[in-house]
Design an enzyme around this catalytic site. Structure first.
Site: not given
Lengths: 371, 634
Positions: B332, B372, B385
């Site tokens: 991420s 989310h 997310c």
């Protein structure tokens, strides 16, 4: 002159002794430097030995000719027995031995044999009727007389001394008037045999030694090392040398045996060409005096004895000088009157003592005198 | 025979003819002797006059021994001028094989004094056998004064043994900067074959073997000194004739901040991790840490077998510089970069994407970490997310994201002299066609958008990316202090676009995001960051596979202060689990150290007490255990 100087001193052959004493003192100077600037252990004993043996030579010079003739064979036989004894002792001891310890003196019989062979051959040829000189009777006994000690010495093994004995003997034979063709054919036979022996009899390592002698630089750290370092010492000395006590080759141990076999290199490094010429000059004067003494004597025994003694001293000097200058292979022969060592000093002084003795006989006979 | 000889007598021999013969022959012998004398005199003159120069030279080369003094290496300095590599006075002992009388006996005396074990003795004997001539062979270096003294008193009975005083390389900070600087060691046979410099085989002389030491070898080397001594044939030194001192090599100064580097190395603790810190104002690399590492000091005197075995068997790979040569899926940590790419492609930062806990692509369902709800661009970063990035990258295609990734430094090899980087992969459709002869698929885009799949980057690239995101400039990393700052031109992002990304990263730490635990607040200074958790899909065989091996890599990128970015950092903890749990705390403490060292050190000391001492204490305990576990190995 005789009025001022006592007669026993005045009658000494000073034209030979004076250069000789200078040479010995010069040798002591070189040995002083070789010992790192100390009288001990070489220099002082060198001079002391010389004067002791000079006194011995002066006493020898007083001997009667008849006495000398008489002791020739017994002395030869005794020394031969000593040589045999050394050989047996060495055999029993399980190693090569050249000297015999008699308790009060350490004796090297092979050294004594050098003058003894000359003496015994001089006696032999002076006894031999003239007519028999060109016959086998002149060569076979002489050959045995020379062959026995040479064989014993070579067995030790000591090639240098063996050659010196053979050389002394051969010179006496030559002077005794043996037919020239014998020597020529002998030389021819040797010339033929030498290459054959070189290629078929010698071992590889022995051949290698000869090659190294011919080109010492090919093996600078092995067998050629001694010759190379000696040549460096002599060559680097130049005309005047590096100066007293400044010889790096000898002081830093590059030169092997700087006080015995290679003393001439030690000298030449510090005294240069001039020092070398001085040494050669003294030898010239001494040997020329020897020849004159030999020629001045009338009887055959004295002449052969004198000639043989001169040849013996010459052989020492010539082989040693050739070796240190790279003209001969390394053989352990010291330089007369300069190398440190009692045995060679004794031998050489016996040779000179014999010549002084002959000189005295000449003076006594009153025919021709020298000095 | 007798008979024949008698018949051959022709001339009459009498005493008179014999006397005549004697005179003739004595003249011949005298002449031969005289000739010999002349020959000898000629030879003497030839040697001493005509060959005088040749022999004088040889006599001098006998007498004078020229020995090289290895030059002191140039220092390697950090940005404050403190040494990272210096030289330390050292005692050493050599032998000259040529001059050893009895090799075995000499070594038998030496070995207990200098502490050689059986294997080292064997090795020494082999080196003595291989030695060339008078070239000394090093027996041991870095002796203590007591060893040196004990040896010196026994010298008279040890011909050929030469004690020496010299300098040896010293790395004051030890392992913490080992990978970057490398180490020194004796020149190898190949190096000597290549460059027949006698200096290379002078004992005590070391060449750079790795890292900067190797790359800057010509600059660091210096010029050797020489000592002229008068020596005997036996090698004994009689006196000094003169010494020309060595010229020290030139120093090199790095942008590295030594204390920071050291702190980061200690803070990594038991993990297998790397930390890279970049100065956002200049591009200077302030810290480039990869731990665990080897101690370069151990290599200087030749590394011990046990230590080498430990280094090689360690699954934390201490011999690898992970900061530049470790490749990881960035996970991420790619997302801030992706938001910039999306904005460039025209995606509005305010557009919201609903996250029902995953994303359906055809028949496959990609699962997000959580449900989310509806997220906009900054929130997608804040909560990491995946659904947002999957849907957006599916829309614009990864070929629009890959160029931005490269623009920010991913997949790029930087111009950093003396380093050896592996630059990894930023995939796109052309790359996949070239590499696998396959079409790029939508699933590939999805994987790549969250830093998985084909994507692999090194920690240095992550740090550069963070710095470029923070500053919006095409900043170039640099290692050499004093080079002009390579800030580079502005990147093609508007301040508004950057602000969106910055807000996302700010909220990761300071909002309700994934990095909330790593919040800092030192005199109003705040940090922005992004966590990353990279799945270890394929277990690359690096020795045995354990449970630790199967855990995810933990990553964190951050910069501070948020209002005027000064420092950018990347932290990668191998198999550390969640980004927030392993990497982020390290990043937090290192960042704290930059602004408030005292607080950061207090935190570290507490941690080290927990870990069982600092790195050196832990290392020596491991040695001890190893010795007990495998007796008789050494």
């Amino acid at each position: 002159m005789s009025s001022i100087v006592p007669i026993p001193i005045a009658r000494q052959p000073w034209q030979m002794l004076l250069p000789l004493i200078l040479l010995v003192c010069f040798g002591a100077t070189v040995l002083y430097s070789a010992a790192g600037g100390h009288l001990q252990p070489y220099s002082l004993s060198h001079v002391m030995r010389f004067f002791i043996f000079l006194a011995m030579a002066s006493v020898m010079a007083l001997f009667n000719k008849e006495v000398v003739r008489f002791v020739a064979y017994p002395a030869y036989a005794l020394i031969l027995l000593l040589l045999l004894g050394v050989e047996l002792l060495g055999f029993v001891g399980g190693g090569s031995q050249r000297w015999i310890n008699l308790g009060f003196i350490v004796l090297q019989p092979s050294e004594l044999m050098k003058p003894a062979i000359v003496l015994v051959l001089a006696r032999f040829y002076s006894d031999l009727p003239s007519g028999m000189v060109p016959t086998w009777r002149s060569i076979v006994p002489a050959g045995v007389l020379i062959g026995l000690p040479v064989a014993l010495v070579m067995l030790q093994p000591d090639l240098g001394t063996g050659l010196a004995i053979a050389f002394g003997g051969l010179v006496v034979m030559f002077l005794a008037g043996l037919p020239l063709r014998w020597f020529l054919s002998g030389a021819a036979a040797a010339a033929v045999a030498a290459p054959l022996a070189f290629f078929f009899l010698l071992h590889d390592y022995q051949r290698n030694r000869v090659f190294v002698f011919l080109d010492p630089e090919s093996d600078p750290l092995g067998t050629g090392y001694h010759i190379t370092q000696s040549k460096i010492a002599i060559g680097s000395g130049g005309l005047f040398g590096k100066g007293f006590g400044e010889g790096s080759q000898s002081h830093l141990n590059y030169l092997p045996e700087p006080h015995t076999d290679f003393v001439f290199a030690t000298m030449a490094e510090e005294w240069g060409l001039l020092g070398g010429l001085f040494v050669l000059g003294v030898f010239f004067l001494v040997l020329r005096w020897g020849w004159r003494v030999a020629l001045a004597s009338e009887d055959r025994f004295s002449r052969l004895l004198g000639g043989g003694m001169v040849a013996t001293v010459f052989f020492y000097a010539a082989i040693n000088l050739s070796m240190v200058m790279g003209l001969a292979p390394v053989v352990g022969i010291p330089l007369p009157f300069m190398s440190h060592g009692g045995s060679s000093m004794m031998t050489n002084m016996i040779c000179l003592g014999s010549l002084m003795m002959i000189n005295r006989w000449n003076v006594r006979s009153g025919r021709r005198t020298l000095g | 025979m007798k008979f024949r000889r008698r018949r051959r007598i022709r001339q009459i021999v009498s005493p008179a003819t014999l006397s005549h013969t004697f005179e003739r022959r004595s003249f011949v012998i005298g002449a031969v002797q005289g000739g010999m004398g002349v020959l000898l005199a000629g030879r003497l003159a030839y040697l001493s006059i005509f060959e005088n120069e040749k022999y004088r030279t040889q006599s001098e080369s006998n007498r004078v021994n020229l020995s090289l003094i290895p030059p002191r290496r140039g220092w390697i300095l950090d940005r404050h001028g403190a040494p990272l590599a210096s030289n330390k006075a050292a005692f050493r002992v050599d032998v000259i094989p040529e001059r050893l009388h009895d090799v075995d006996a000499t070594i038998a005396v030496l070995a207990p004094i200098v502490g050689l074990d059986q294997a080292e003795v064997q090795d020494l004997k082999e080196r003595i056998d291989d030695a060339r001539g008078f070239q000394p062979v090093e027996v041991a270096s870095r002796l203590t004064y007591d060893q040196f003294a004990a040896l010196s008193v026994r010298l008279p009975e040890l011909p050929g043994v030469v004690p020496q005083r010299g300098f040896s390389r010293y790395y004051p900070t030890g392992p913490s900067i080992a990978h970057l600087i490398g180490y020194v060691g004796p020149a190898s046979a190949e190096e000597y074959e290549k460059d027949h410099n006698p200096l290379l085989i002078t004992p005590g002389y070391k060449v750079g073997k790795d890292g900067l030491e190797k790359y800057f070898e010509p600059r660091l080397r210096g010029k050797p000194g020489a000592r002229r001594v008068e020596v005997t044939a036996g090698g004994r030194i009689v006196r000094d004739l003169g010494t020309r001192s060595d010229v020290q090599g030139l120093p090199i100064k790095l942008t590295i901040d030594g204390p920071l580097q050291d702190y980061a190395a200690r803070r990594i603790g038991l993990e297998s991790a790397s930390v890279v810190v970049i100065d956002c104002l200049t591009g200077a690399i302030l810290a480039l840490v990869s731990m665990p590492a080897f101690d370069p000091n151990s290599f200087v005197g030749g590394i011990g077998r046990l230590e080498w075995k430990l280094l090689n068997e360690d699954d934390h790979i201490p011999l690898l510089n992970k900061a530049m040569r470790g490749l990881y899926p960035p996970g991420s940590t790619m997302k801030p970069m992706a938001t910039l790419a999306l904005q460039l492609a025209g995606v509005s930062p305010t557009e919201r994407v609903p996250c029902p806990g995953g994303y359906r692509l055809g028949s496959r369902f990609f699962r997000c970490d959580a449900v989310h709800g509806s997220v906009d661009m900054p929130q997608a970063i804040e909560h990491s997310c995946n659904t947002y990035f999957w849907s957006m990258s599916h829309r614009i295609g990864y070929d629009k994201i890959a160029p931005v990734a490269k623009m920010l430094g991913l997949g790029i090899e930087f111009d950093l002299p003396g380093t050896n980087q592996r630059y990894g992969t930023v995939p796109d459709s052309a790359w996949k066609m070239r590499r696998y002869k396959q079409e790029w698929t939508a699933a590939d885009s999805l994987n790549a958008s969250i830093g998985q799949g084909y994507v692999s980057v090194n920690p240095l690239q992550l740090a550069v990316m963070t710095a470029r995101v923070a500053t919006g400039r095409n900043l170039q990393p640099s290692l050499m202090f004093g080079h002009k700052p390579k800030l580079g031109p502005a990147l093609p992002f508007t301040p508004e676009q950057l602000a969106v990304t910055h807000k996302g990263m700010f909220d990761v730490v300071n909002g309700s995001g994934t990095g909330g635990g790593s919040r800092i607040d030192i005199g109003g200074i705040k940090m922005a960051g992004k966590t990353g958790t990279a799945q270890v899909r394929k277990l690359i065989s690096r020795g045995h596979v354990s449970e630790w091996k199967a855990r995810d890599h933990s990553l964190f990128i951050c910069y501070a202060p948020t209002d005027a970015p000064r420092y950018a950092m990347s932290v990668v903890v191998e198999h550390g689990g969640f980004g927030a749990s392993a990497a982020a705390p390290i990043a937090k403490d290192v960042m704290t150290y930059l602004f408030d060292p005292a607080t950061a050190l207090k935190t570290l000391q507490a941690k080290e007490a927990e870990w069982g001492g600092n790195a050196i204490e832990r290392m020596s305990r491991r040695y001890g255990n190893y010795d007990i576990a495998t007796p008789g190995v050494v």
